[in-house]
Design a protein around this motif. Structure first.
Motif, PDB file in Angstrom:
ATOM      1  N   ASN A 138       0.839  -1.193   0.000  1.00 38.14           N
ATOM      2  CA  ASN A 138       0.000   0.000   0.000  1.00 38.14           C
ATOM      3  C   ASN A 138       0.878   1.249   0.000  1.00 38.14           C
ATOM      4  OD1 ASN A 138      -2.307  -1.646   0.469  1.00 38.14           O
ATOM      5  ND2 ASN A 138      -1.895  -1.600   2.670  1.00 38.14           N
ATOM      6  N   GLY A 139       0.493   2.250  -0.758  1.00 39.95           N
ATOM      7  CA  GLY A 139       1.124   3.565  -0.639  1.00 39.95           C
ATOM      8  C   GLY A 139       0.491   4.282   0.549  1.00 39.95           C
ATOM      9  N   PHE A 140       1.328   4.726   1.492  1.00 38.31           N
ATOM     10  CA  PHE A 140       0.822   5.294   2.746  1.00 38.31           C
ATOM     11  C   PHE A 140       0.794   6.819   2.610  1.00 38.31           C
ATOM     12  CE2 PHE A 140       1.722   5.471   7.639  1.00 38.31           C
ATOM     13  CZ  PHE A 140       0.376   5.615   7.897  1.00 38.31           C
ATOM     14  N   MET A 141      -0.400   7.378   2.602  1.00 37.27           N
ATOM     15  CA  MET A 141      -0.573   8.809   2.331  1.00 37.27           C
ATOM     16  C   MET A 141      -1.438   9.458   3.412  1.00 37.27           C
ATOM     17  SD  MET A 141       1.017   9.210  -0.595  1.00 37.27           S
ATOM     18  CE  MET A 141       0.484  10.873  -1.039  1.00 37.27           C
ATOM     19  N   MET A 142      -1.470  10.754   3.368  1.00 37.13           N
ATOM     20  CA  MET A 142      -2.389  11.514   4.209  1.00 37.13           C
ATOM     21  C   MET A 142      -2.619  12.823   3.454  1.00 37.13           C
ATOM     22  SD  MET A 142      -1.906  12.255   8.302  1.00 37.13           S
ATOM     23  CE  MET A 142      -3.249  12.967   9.291  1.00 37.13           C
ATOM     24  N   THR A 143      -3.801  13.408   3.594  1.00 38.60           N
ATOM     25  CA  THR A 143      -4.114  14.618   2.825  1.00 38.60           C
ATOM     26  C   THR A 143      -3.533  15.857   3.515  1.00 38.60           C
ATOM     27  OG1 THR A 143      -6.305  14.529   3.844  1.00 38.60           O
ATOM     28  CG2 THR A 143      -6.127  13.733   1.609  1.00 38.60           C
ATOM     29  N   VAL A 144      -2.212  15.829   3.600  1.00 33.85           N
ATOM     30  CA  VAL A 144      -1.434  16.881   4.268  1.00 33.85           C
ATOM     31  C   VAL A 144      -0.123  17.059   3.492  1.00 33.85           C
ATOM     32  CG1 VAL A 144      -2.238  16.432   6.622  1.00 33.85           C
ATOM     33  CG2 VAL A 144      -0.318  15.113   5.727  1.00 33.85           C
ATOM     34  N   PRO A 145       0.589  18.162   3.753  1.00 35.64           N
ATOM     35  CA  PRO A 145       1.985  18.213   3.338  1.00 35.64           C
ATOM     36  C   PRO A 145       2.792  17.623   4.494  1.00 35.64           C
ATOM     37  CG  PRO A 145       1.314  20.336   4.205  1.00 35.64           C
ATOM     38  CD  PRO A 145       0.130  19.418   4.371  1.00 35.64           C
ATOM     39  N   GLY A 146       3.713  16.737   4.212  1.00 37.51           N
ATOM     40  CA  GLY A 146       4.493  16.174   5.315  1.00 37.51           C
ATOM     41  C   GLY A 146       3.666  15.203   6.118  1.00 37.51           C
ATOM     42  N   HIS A 147       3.880  13.903   5.909  1.00 36.04           N
ATOM     43  CA  HIS A 147       3.063  12.923   6.611  1.00 36.04           C
ATOM     44  C   HIS A 147       3.863  12.383   7.802  1.00 36.04           C
ATOM     45  CE1 HIS A 147       0.933   8.769   6.427  1.00 36.04           C
ATOM     46  NE2 HIS A 147       0.596   9.444   7.482  1.00 36.04           N
ATOM     47  N   VAL A 148       4.624  11.296   7.609  1.00 32.85           N
ATOM     48  CA  VAL A 148       5.383  10.750   8.744  1.00 32.85           C
ATOM     49  C   VAL A 148       6.879  11.072   8.665  1.00 32.85           C
ATOM     50  CG1 VAL A 148       3.755   8.927   9.359  1.00 32.85           C
ATOM     51  CG2 VAL A 148       5.496   8.483   7.607  1.00 32.85           C
ATOM     52  N   SER A 149       7.295  11.903   7.726  1.00 31.35           N
ATOM     53  CA  SER A 149       8.712  12.255   7.633  1.00 31.35           C
ATOM     54  C   SER A 149       8.906  13.698   8.106  1.00 31.35           C
ATOM     55  CB  SER A 149       9.205  12.073   6.196  1.00 31.35           C
ATOM     56  OG  SER A 149       8.288  12.639   5.282  1.00 31.35           O
ATOM     57  N   PRO A 150       9.301  13.847   9.379  1.00 30.74           N
ATOM     58  CA  PRO A 150       9.264  15.178  10.014  1.00 30.74           C
ATOM     59  C   PRO A 150      10.224  16.172   9.359  1.00 30.74           C
ATOM     60  CG  PRO A 150       9.637  13.408  11.631  1.00 30.74           C
ATOM     61  CD  PRO A 150       9.816  12.807  10.277  1.00 30.74           C
ATOM     62  N   GLY A 151       9.665  17.182   8.736  1.00 26.71           N
ATOM     63  CA  GLY A 151      10.482  18.248   8.151  1.00 26.71           C
ATOM     64  C   GLY A 151      10.888  18.026   6.714  1.00 26.71           C
ATOM     65  N   LEU A 152      10.625  16.828   6.170  1.00 29.23           N
ATOM     66  CA  LEU A 152      11.142  16.508   4.836  1.00 29.23           C
ATOM     67  C   LEU A 152      10.425  17.258   3.715  1.00 29.23           C
ATOM     68  CD1 LEU A 152      13.502  14.564   3.997  1.00 29.23           C
ATOM     69  CD2 LEU A 152      12.818  14.466   6.386  1.00 29.23           C
TER      70      LEU A 152
END
Lengths: 461, 461
Positions: free
Chosen positions: B10-24
């Motif tokens: 699965n591609g892991f997404m969220m409708t945000v900028p920056g999901h689980v990679s802090p600052g990337l």
């Protein structure tokens, strides 16, 4: 002579088979039974866009039509707004295949959280690049209330009190939470959003407590274009205060005009400027290359009318189980609150004819009591212009008799004639849905709208 | 030797900028700041589909991340899951440009009406031709509760009681209301839906009263594929009873394996068959043509880590304001309820290392405490296979470090190697998402799932 205004044109849809044309799903050319399929929606969106329609207006309700005979059997059997899908979920797909078409979608304030509804519309406004409108309703159906945990419908006037507070919470989230430029996206400084430009709304009212701030950054229109469709006294006041486009349904042009004038008068009293509200009414156009062919098509369509579907719809609209009355009972002798506006509308058509319960299917006709226009290009265009003038409306929600055939016929036969008369916008649309409906005002709500009271000083209107 | 199973991807997404990679989001190649744009989502959907991913898994939460420092400033500034759009609304657009990709979308039971949520998922399942999954969550954030009219979060265990009743109402609507073939669409007899085949569900429970019936006709899967992500004891029991795919996040493979085994054991006790639940864990894969290039890329990515984003995320995940603690405080000495599973996970990595509050950004790393794999094609594939074996999971939610670059790299470098090893499905996908995840079982929930208890006798499983 002043140049006539282009008419506002919306395709009137609902995520159902069979919308306001009772029984017409049985017509061999109707494709509304494909309401479940994405390609059905993409096809209609492309069709309306190519023809230059302003928006697709998507109706909704939250329950079964089970007033007639006290059960939903007639509604289910005749596809009278059943089965019923969610109206919000196909919009992004339709937006992906269009560039200019707007999407006005019905969502009830009664069963939503303003904090989450604000996020839905901001998201849609982002995804559509500013092409979304909210048709604000307060749900009517008892069956909705029962399935949503209430013993019965919230009282009509209280629903509007709650709706007013609801929209004010939404205004605060949309207009009064995020400053312009709060979302900087500055990779250099590492600041995506400047927290100093995001403000809690601190709403604490009678029905809602929402400290905020809004979860989303501002969308192109911030507040979606506001549609409204209520015609009760409280509904009119709500529309006059909040709406930018008011949808009035009715078979009697004079009754519509009375409502238009009443709402405009009220809007003035609320300090809103002349022209702040546009009005549309529902019209079913049956057309062809000639008047004769159009009349023949109308006759053919009428053979597919289903009286049970008409009764199911009319009972749901009025809140009265008309199966309980003798078919010879005259309609004006029945006292009901919910049906007042429809009965007023009835009284105005066919010059004082005494309508009986048994006449309901005839009254509902092909457009569920909205206007019907039958004719070739010139007659249909004449009639639409006359109707706009008599009812003092700015345009129409075009209801389909069969889908998408009614739109195809209108586009093939009537639209070129209206274009010739200067009643269709000819300049290519630019910007948001709001700028399309109110040319020259910009993408945001104008300063005389009550939402501007909640607007941050730092937000440029 | 038995043929290895294809991994679930699965591609892991969220409708945000920056999901689980802090600052990337600050990385010059990251495009997640375009989360507002439809073309961003269409591009990722096409990318995942072409590569043969099973689904896009879309996370959500319903509030700001305001635990850290008692305010949302760090989250806003560092784009730590903010701003946040609605996750349901881009799905139909992505479905329109794909044929096989599934969409697993997170919706909380805490702030929805089951009657309306059932309509949403049925609608999406229709529009996607059976490609939708529901990731069932019970909302965690205090800030969501406050903005949705509650003084504080509903108690954890009670949330699961309510969630269990919620899903049972939904099961009744999806499985126990409309018989197969109820929607006849028979133009000849004029029967669209046979009312005798549509049944009220008559649900009257502790939290919900829903007489029904369901508003929608049955969709291809009836019940969407059921995802779940809880790891608390109550969350595990809920997953064991209801879920078809369980998502376990963690940096410690042994801890994940313990949870997998515990949930499988519980599932057996609920009468569910072996293999009824698939497990996935979160992994961030940093890859390139060679191990050296992958390591260099990883070093480069790590330079964009933002400690404040990591603290904002970790505080929200654990419900603890870590700004209130001295950076030298050892994590295991802090007693909290919500963070138990994360702290267990912490304890298991780096062989008993004593983690301090100041180490939180290091622990969170590029995947917010999920697994990270760094290497060229072979090393990355080795590591993924090893991880699947050690953690006893069936596949992965691939988290991005930068979007869509992380997916592009994985597809270019790792996927061909996994395909060579037989760990990627090679036959073209057919049918619904459920059939893709559980080949050979058909589109509907199997008979050992508790929803089948509510299934009408007339519905063929």
């Amino acid at each position: 002579m002043p140049q006539p205004e282009p008419l506002l044109l919306n395709g009137f849809m609902m995520t159902v088979p069979g919308h306001v044309s009772p029984g017409l799903w049985r017509h061999p050319n109707d494709r509304s039974d494909r309401y479940n399929r994405l390609d059905y929606w993409l096809g209609i969106a492309r069709l309306l866009e190519r023809a230059g329609f302003d928006a697709m207006f998507i109706a909704d309700t939250l329950g079964q039509l089970d007033v007639y005979e006290g059960r939903a059997d007639a509604s289910l059997r005749t596809a009278a707004q059943a089965p019923l899908n969610d109206p919000l979920l196909a919009i992004s797909a339709m937006a992906a295949v269009t560039e200019h078409l707007g999407f006005g979608v019905t969502v009830s304030t009664t069963y939503e959280y303003p904090y989450l509804l604000a996020r839905k519309f901001t998201t849609l406004d982002h995804l559509t690049s500013g092409r979304v409108a909210w048709n604000i309703v307060t749900t009517l159906l008892e069956s909705a209330a029962r399935n949503l945990g209430l013993d019965r419908q919230v009282d009509h006037d209280e629903r509007y009190d709650q709706a007013q507070e609801f929209v004010e919470v939404a205004y605060k989230l949309w207009e009064g939470s995020w400053e312009d430029g709060a979302a900087l996206r500055d990779r250099g400084t590492g600041v995506f959003t400047d927290p100093a430009k995001v403000h809690p709304i601190d709403h604490a009212g009678t029905y809602y407590r929402v400290p905020g701030p809004h979860l989303c950054e501002p969308s192109p229109q911030r507040t979606p274009v506001l549609f409204q469709a209520g015609t009760s006294p409280r509904g009119q006041a709500f529309a006059a205060r909040n709406a930018e486009v008011v949808f009035l349904m009715g078979a009697d042009a004079a009754a519509i005009r009375r409502d238009v004038r009443a709402i405009k008068e009220l809007a003035r009293s609320f300090g809103r400027s002349e022209g702040a509200i546009k009005f549309v009414t529902s019209v079913s156009v049956v057309t062809a290359a000639s008047d004769d062919e159009a009349r023949a098509k109308h006759d053919e369509y009428r053979r597919y009318l289903d009286p049970d579907a008409a009764f199911a719809l009319f009972s749901a609209f009025t809140g009265v189980d008309w199966s309980a009355y003798d078919r010879d009972t005259e309609l004006e002798y029945i006292e009901t609150n919910a049906s007042r506006s429809l009965l007023t509308s009835l009284a105005g058509i066919d010059g004082g004819r005494r309508w009986k319960v048994g006449d309901i299917p005839e009254f509902m006709g092909l457009g569920s009591g909205g206007q019907t226009v039958v004719g070739g290009p010139r007659r249909a265009a004449d009639r639409l212009e006359q109707l706009a003038e008599e009812a003092e409306v700015d345009g129409f929600n075009l209801a389909y008799v069969i889908s998408p055939g009614t739109f195809e016929d209108f586009i093939a036969h009537v639209l070129p004639e209206l274009r010739r008369r200067g009643r269709v916008r000819t300049s290519p649309p630019v910007g948001t849905l709001r700028e399309r409906i109110f040319p020259g005002v910009g993408p945001l709500l104008p300063a005389d709208h009550p939402a501007s009271e909640f607007r941050l000083a730092a937000v440029a209107p």
